[in-house]
Design an enzyme around this catalytic site. Structure first.
Site, short mmCIF file in Angstrom:
data_model
loop_
_atom_site.label_atom_id
_atom_site.label_comp_id
_atom_site.label_asym_id
_atom_site.label_seq_id
_atom_site.Cartn_x
_atom_site.Cartn_y
_atom_site.Cartn_z
N LYS A 65 -54.75 24.86 24.88
CA LYS A 65 -53.95 25.62 25.96
C LYS A 65 -54.62 25.56 27.23
O LYS A 65 -55.96 25.11 27.17
CB LYS A 65 -53.99 27.10 25.64
CG LYS A 65 -55.18 28.02 25.37
CD LYS A 65 -54.98 29.17 24.82
CE LYS A 65 -56.37 30.00 24.38
NZ LYS A 65 -56.22 31.09 23.76
N ARG A 164 -52.61 43.28 21.53
CA ARG A 164 -52.03 42.49 22.57
C ARG A 164 -50.56 41.85 22.06
O ARG A 164 -49.68 42.16 22.95
CB ARG A 164 -52.66 41.11 22.83
CG ARG A 164 -52.33 40.14 23.87
CD ARG A 164 -53.43 39.19 24.08
NE ARG A 164 -53.52 38.23 23.15
CZ ARG A 164 -54.57 37.17 23.12
NH1 ARG A 164 -55.31 37.12 24.16
NH2 ARG A 164 -54.57 36.28 22.11
N HIS A 193 -55.18 37.81 15.24
CA HIS A 193 -56.18 37.55 16.19
C HIS A 193 -57.34 38.68 16.23
O HIS A 193 -56.92 39.76 16.50
CB HIS A 193 -55.61 37.15 17.82
CG HIS A 193 -56.39 36.55 18.35
ND1 HIS A 193 -57.17 35.30 18.35
CD2 HIS A 193 -56.83 36.84 19.94
CE1 HIS A 193 -57.95 35.26 19.47
NE2 HIS A 193 -57.76 35.77 20.27
N ARG A 251 -58.36 28.42 14.20
CA ARG A 251 -58.16 28.36 15.65
C ARG A 251 -59.16 28.21 16.36
O ARG A 251 -59.72 29.01 17.10
CB ARG A 251 -57.00 29.18 16.03
CG ARG A 251 -55.98 29.57 15.04
CD ARG A 251 -54.94 30.50 15.74
NE ARG A 251 -55.58 31.62 16.25
CZ ARG A 251 -55.69 32.68 15.42
NH1 ARG A 251 -55.14 32.87 14.25
NH2 ARG A 251 -56.20 33.92 15.81
N TYR A 295 -71.58 29.39 56.28
CA TYR A 295 -71.04 31.01 56.76
C TYR A 295 -72.02 31.96 56.60
O TYR A 295 -72.56 32.03 55.50
CB TYR A 295 -69.92 31.24 56.04
CG TYR A 295 -68.56 30.10 56.33
CD1 TYR A 295 -67.98 30.18 57.80
CD2 TYR A 295 -68.23 29.37 55.29
CE1 TYR A 295 -66.88 29.42 57.79
CE2 TYR A 295 -66.83 28.53 55.70
CZ TYR A 295 -66.40 28.69 56.96
OH TYR A 295 -65.31 27.76 57.03
N CYS A 342 -68.63 26.95 50.19
CA CYS A 342 -67.25 26.93 51.19
C CYS A 342 -66.05 26.36 50.39
O CYS A 342 -66.26 26.37 49.13
CB CYS A 342 -67.35 25.94 52.14
SG CYS A 342 -68.87 26.16 53.34
N ASP A 344 -64.13 23.95 50.31
CA ASP A 344 -64.04 22.54 49.61
C ASP A 344 -65.42 21.90 50.00
O ASP A 344 -65.62 20.77 49.51
CB ASP A 344 -63.16 21.76 50.93
CG ASP A 344 -61.91 22.46 51.07
OD1 ASP A 344 -61.14 22.80 50.20
OD2 ASP A 344 -61.71 22.61 52.47
C1 LIG Z 1 -57.07 31.07 22.95
C2 LIG Z 1 -56.88 31.57 21.46
C3 LIG Z 1 -57.69 30.94 20.39
C4 LIG Z 1 -59.07 30.21 20.62
O1 LIG Z 1 -60.20 31.07 20.85
P1 LIG Z 1 -61.55 30.34 21.01
O2 LIG Z 1 -62.39 31.68 21.25
O3 LIG Z 1 -61.47 29.56 22.39
O4 LIG Z 1 -61.97 29.74 19.82
C5 LIG Z 1 -57.48 31.38 19.11
N1 LIG Z 1 -56.23 31.95 18.89
C6 LIG Z 1 -55.84 32.63 19.84
C7 LIG Z 1 -54.40 33.62 19.30
C8 LIG Z 1 -55.84 32.46 21.10
O5 LIG Z 1 -55.08 33.00 21.91
#
Ligand SMILES: *Cc1c(COP(=O)(O)O)cnc(C)c1O
Length: 403
Positions: A65, A164, A193, A251, A295, A342, A344
């Site tokens: 992602k 969430r 999660h 994941r 700056y 800055c 850029d």
């Molecule tokens: C982003 C995400 C992950 C990956 O998490 P990491 O800490 O980067 O390994 C896994 N599961 C879900 C639902 C996420 O949103």
């Protein structure tokens, strides 16, 4: 998905890569690139293999992602699949469609849910797998799939304590039953999660894990042989912290890119940071003692010294909070970033050294040349490595190589 230009080049660590006039996107003019992100796909491959070995027989889902955490989703996805990842994950349908457009045909789970705004027709057409948390969303998916004569794979998400997204554990079996009854929907997965897997104290992880076990058991009682085949709970931190959390798949996001979610997890697997933030010196001047730099004159030279200007700034994601704290490696030596960063540009003080215009500076990297690491930048600026890498902007071309 990538708004930046990207191409594979064979570069030595100090060579300035050249953009081609035909390079797409990014708005970068033809000619030498001024600043860029170098991505070592060899590191991504090695990190993927390390997780594949660590968690087997569980599978690895590569989380790409946010444009592969700023590294480029398409390139990371290809390399991770080659290295043994079996599934991909993205946040949005658009991110998944971009992978399909690049010719990637591996299974892809959309982790987010977009409510009524989610373009389910595109999700179905692209053959993405959807996260489902409500009966209504499952019905809309079913309708979208049926009207196209297709089927759609879904993963049921259970909220075991992240607060969430997800159906609450006591309703998981009921929702699984509803979802499984829809003709064009294939209930392929069930997942949750973890909120605190990077904490050395695993007591809340244990609570979430127990809730997940119970929810999975209730779903399996409800569906019997039609129960989902892929049960997954762990992110990078979960996969590293305990083998009990791995289920059928993990994941992995952050770890793929070579970072650890917390210092105490560093001994579990050897990872290599894949990213370097680079800029070619655009101007070099000798300034007298007493000269203000940038700056606010937060840095004033104490002697005659050399100031080298780099064409990269906070608009590129090189955060202003590293003003007077960052450092850059140039030609094997390390110099401080002086004065405010800055939008850029930023400046480094090279003292009696005078690097030539065009010399390549490394501002963030694995640290092997003394440059600042992403972890250190995160610590110094009160954030996490995730934010440092995902802030690197579309103006920086991604340059791919394998070390
Ligand atoms: C982003 C995400 C992950 C990956 O998490 P990491 O800490 O980067 O390994 C896994 N599961 C879900 C639902 C996420 O949103």
């Amino acid at each position: 998905m990538s708004t930046h230009s990207s191409k594979m080049v064979d570069v030595s660590p100090v060579a300035v890569p050249h953009a081609e006039a035909s390079s797409s996107g990014g708005g970068e003019p033809a000619g030498p690139r001024r600043s860029w992100v170098e991505v070592d796909l060899g590191a991504i491959a090695a990190n993927t293999r390390a997780f594949v070995e660590l968690v087997q027989p569980a599978q690895v889902m590569a989380v790409v992602k946010a444009d592969g955490y700023g590294h480029g989703a398409v390139e990371v996805a290809r390399v991770a699949l080659e290295a043994g990842a079996r599934y991909l994950a993205v946040a949005t349908t658009s991110e998944g469609v971009a992978l399909r457009s690049a010719g990637i045909d591996a299974p892809i789970l959309v982790l987010g849910v977009g409510g009524a705004a989610e373009p389910l027709d595109r999700l179905v057409e692209a053959g993405l797998s959807a996260t489902v948390t409500t009966e209504q969303a499952a019905r809309r998916l079913d309708a979208a799939a049926r009207s196209r004569g297709r089927r759609v794979r879904v993963h049921l998400k259970v909220d075991t304590g992240m607060g969430r997204l997800g159906v609450l554990p006591d309703q998981a079996a009921w929702l699984a039953g509803r979802v499984a009854s829809l003709p064009a929907v294939e209930l392929e997965g069930v997942y949750s999660h973890l909120a605190t897997a990077d904490d050395p104290d695993l007591s809340y992880v244990a609570i979430q894990a127990a809730r997940f076990r119970e929810a999975v058991a209730s779903v399996e009682r409800e569906l019997g042989t039609r129960a989902p085949r892929l049960r997954h709970l762990a992110n990078t931190a979960g996969a590293l912290s305990s083998s009990d959390l791995r289920w059928d798949m993990v994941r992995i996001g952050l770890g793929l890119y070579g970072y650890y979610p917390a210092p105490h997890l560093q001994d579990r697997v050897a990872l290599r940071p894949a990213l370097r933030l680079m800029a070619a010196v655009s101007e070099v001047r000798t300034l007298p003692a007493g000269s203000g730099v940038s700056y606010g004159r937060t840095h004033v030279t104490t002697r005659q010294t050399t100031i080298a200007t780099l064409p990269i700034g906070y608009a590129d994601g090189y955060t202003r909070r590293l003003s007077n704290r960052g450092r850059a490696a140039i030609g094997g030596r390390v110099y401080p970033v002086v004065g405010r960063i800055c939008m850029d540009q930023c400046m480094v003080e090279t003292g009696d050294d005078a690097p030539p215009v065009g010399a390549v500076a490394c501002l963030l990297g694995p640290g092997d040349q003394g440059e600042m690491t992403v972890d250190e930048a995160a610590r110094l600026t009160g954030t996490i490595p995730y934010e440092i890498v995902t802030q690197l902007g579309p103006r920086l071309p991604r340059v791919y190589m394998r070390r």
